[in-house]
Every structure is written in structure tokens, then in C-alpha cells.
Design a protein around this motif. Structure first.
Motif, PDB file in Angstrom:
ATOM      1  N   TYR A 124      65.805   6.061  92.366  1.00 40.63           N
ATOM      2  CA  TYR A 124      66.314   5.038  93.291  1.00 40.63           C
ATOM      3  C   TYR A 124      65.567   5.004  94.623  1.00 40.63           C
ATOM      4  O   TYR A 124      65.571   3.971  95.305  1.00 40.63           O
ATOM      5  CB  TYR A 124      67.821   5.216  93.531  1.00 40.63           C
ATOM      6  N   HIS A 197      73.325   3.847  93.445  1.00 38.58           N
ATOM      7  CA  HIS A 197      71.965   3.992  93.952  1.00 38.58           C
ATOM      8  C   HIS A 197      70.985   3.017  93.319  1.00 38.58           C
ATOM      9  O   HIS A 197      69.830   2.920  93.753  1.00 38.58           O
ATOM     10  CB  HIS A 197      71.493   5.430  93.742  1.00 38.58           C
ATOM     11  N   GLN A 198      71.414   2.304  92.299  1.00 37.07           N
ATOM     12  CA  GLN A 198      70.560   1.284  91.687  1.00 37.07           C
ATOM     13  C   GLN A 198      70.852  -0.116  92.236  1.00 37.07           C
ATOM     14  O   GLN A 198      70.264  -1.090  91.777  1.00 37.07           O
ATOM     15  CB  GLN A 198      70.748   1.278  90.161  1.00 37.07           C
TER      16      GLN A 198
END
Length: 295
Positions: A124, A197-198
Motif C-alpha cells: 500500500y 490501506h488499499q
């Protein structure tokens, strides 16, 4: 081109008619060569200059231990990296990458593998570099016939991250990565959140932070042009009044960066940080409580 120093049968330091020193590779190029001898161009397979990597002697010492095959493979990976990731990827990454690939290929031929840390963080914090590194592993398989472990994408990606920050020292990569993690951790801690986190918002924030790192490590890069009628201090005061909590987070992040890297984070940058924190926190739900915890 004349010989300045013979490193071994395959590596010499050369100096051209303009006084520029280079490292020259080629089978037998150093055999029976003496200082001052003219170098036959037909014996030269690779030529390197110490672009941003230190002295010629340091570069030569690194090259001396690297096989021609590893250098050739690294050259193709770097060329493709420039196409896929951008012109900030310079050939200063070539020798450190070739040095790593030489060891990695030998290790793979022996059936050995290494687990690298920070793999999840790469996904990420540096998704483009990691995706390219995965492609590079496949390219290396096609070119060398050696199946590198999938995990080798991690150190390859690290080399290209360092290229963005203008460094060939893995310690810089680790410091910057740890700083990015700390910054996201500050926001999660202060707001009781757990980020995806994506997500696009996290990706935008990390991209902005990476721009900030590059700007402070290289020559100053101008921020986006501002409206000449805008008073940045007035806007910052407005944001501080409207979003005091997010402003406090931005100041904490700025102080962290100043403490870690010795930078001066100005009011404009604090404003951008505040806006990013607001975007991250506006639509997020608090992190779930641990099992068994009761209200």
C-alpha cells in the motif's frame, strides 16, 4: 581511452581524453594491461560512470564482484523500470540492483530463499514499484531461466523506491517507510480508526507524503501554483477554526517529520496535511473493539 587502474582480468578503471573516469567491463580487458595503455574498444562490454553513487573506486569495487550476466539482467530491468515508473529511475540504481540480482540468482540456483520484511507495507505504500518488481521477477525468469522466489519482488521494489528518493542506501528506504507507517498510525490512534490501506484516500495521502519526501531530499520543487489573491495564513486560520482536531493532527505529523529528518514543514504544507487528514477521517468508522470488551 587509457587504463588508469586494473581491478582484475575483467574490470579496469579507465580515463578518457577529457579526463573523465569510468569503469569498464569485458572478458580479458585487464589481462596484461598496464597503467597508461590504450584500451581496445572491441574488448569493452559495459561502461559505467559513478552517477550519484560515490567515487569511481567505490563503483569499481562493487562491479568487480558482479557477473556480466547479472549486470545484463539488471540493465534490462532498469530500462523497463524507466518506461513503467518514470524518468526518476536513473542508472544509479543499476549497480546496487545488479549486485543484489547476482546473489539472488545464485541463491535460487541453490534452492535457497529468504523471507523479506515489510512485504505488506510495500503493497500500500509503494504499489506501483511492487507491481513492477513482480513483472521484473518474471522477466528475469524468461531471460535467465532461473525461477526466483516471488518474495524477491520485495528487495527489487525497494531499489526502485530508493531511486525515487534519490538514494542507493536501503537505510533511507527503511526510515521513510517507518515514517509513513508512523504517520498513518498517528491518525488511526487519534481517531480510533482502522484504514483500508488499499483505499483511494490512503493512496492519495501516501502519494502526497512521498512527494513531500522527494521535495525535501532533492532540490526544492514548487508546490502547485496558488491563487495570487489567496492569503495562505488566512486560509490556514479558517481551516484551524473549522477543523481543530485535524489541524492538531497535521501539526503533530509536521513535528514528527521535523524530528525525524530535520526538515522545516511550513504553513502551506501543514494546510495540505490537514486537508488530507480531514479526507481520511470524515467518512471512517471507529475501529472495532477487541473481543470481550464491554461498554
Amino acid at each position: 581511452m587509457r587504463v588508469k587502474q586494473v581491478l582484475n582480468n575483467s574490470v579496469v578503471l579507465g580515463i578518457d581524453d577529457s579526463g573523465i573516469e569510468v569503469v569498464l567491463l569485458g572478458p580479458g580487458i585487464g589481462f596484461r594491461a598496464a597503467v597508461g595503455d590504450r584500451i581496445d574498444p572491441s574488448t569493452v562490454q559495459r561502461t559505467f560512470v559513478p552517477e550519484g553513487i560515490g567515487s569511481v573506486e567505490r563503483l569499481a569495487a562493487m562491479v568487480e564482484e558482479i557477473s556480466i550476466d547479472a549486470v545484463t539482467a539488471a540493465e534490462e530491468v532498469v530500462r523497463l523500470g524507466r518506461e513503467r515508473l518514470g524518468r526518476h529511475v536513473t542508472y544509479r540504481v543499476l549497480i546496487p540492483l545488479a549486485d543484489h540480482l547476482g546473489v539472488a540468482l545464485q541463491r535460487a540456483r541453490q534452492g535457497a530463499a529468504i523471507e523479506y520484511p515489510l512485504r505488506s507495507e510495500l503493497s500500500y505504500l509503494y504499489p506501483a514499484e511492487l507491481e513492477f518488481a513482480r513483472q521484473a521477477v518474471e522477466l528475469l525468469r524468461q531471460r535467465t531461466g532461473v525461477d526466483l522466489p516471488a518474495g524477491e519482488a520485495v528487495p527489487i521494489a525497494m531499489h526502485f523506491v530508493n531511486a525515487q528518493f534519490g538514494s542507493d542506501d536501503m537505510r533511507d528506504y527503511l526510515r521513510i517507510t517507518e515514517a509513513l507507517q508512523q504517520i498513518l498510525g498517528i491518525i488511526e490512534e487519534e481517531y480510533g480508526l482502522r484504514f483500508d490501506h488499499q483505499s483511494i484516500d490512503v493512496a492519495r495521502f501516501v502519494t502526497h507524503l512521498r512527494f513531500l519526501f522527494v521535495r525535501n531530499r532533492r532540490d526544492p520543487v514548487a508546490l502547485p501554483e496558488e491563487d495570487a489573491t489567496r492569503d495562505p495564513d488566512t486560509l490556514l486560520d479558517t481551516i484551524r477554526s473549522a477543523r481543530p482536531r485535524q489541524y492538531a493532527s497535521a501539526v503533530r505529523i509536521a513535528r514528527l517529520l521535523e524530528g525525524l529528518f530535520g526538515w522545516t514543514v511550513d504553513s502551506d504544507e501543514i494546510l495540505y496535511l490537514c486537508l488530507h487528514v480531514a479526507r481520511l477521517t470524515d467518512t471512517r468508522r471507529p475501529a472495532p473493539q477487541s473481543p470481550g470488551k464491554q461498554e
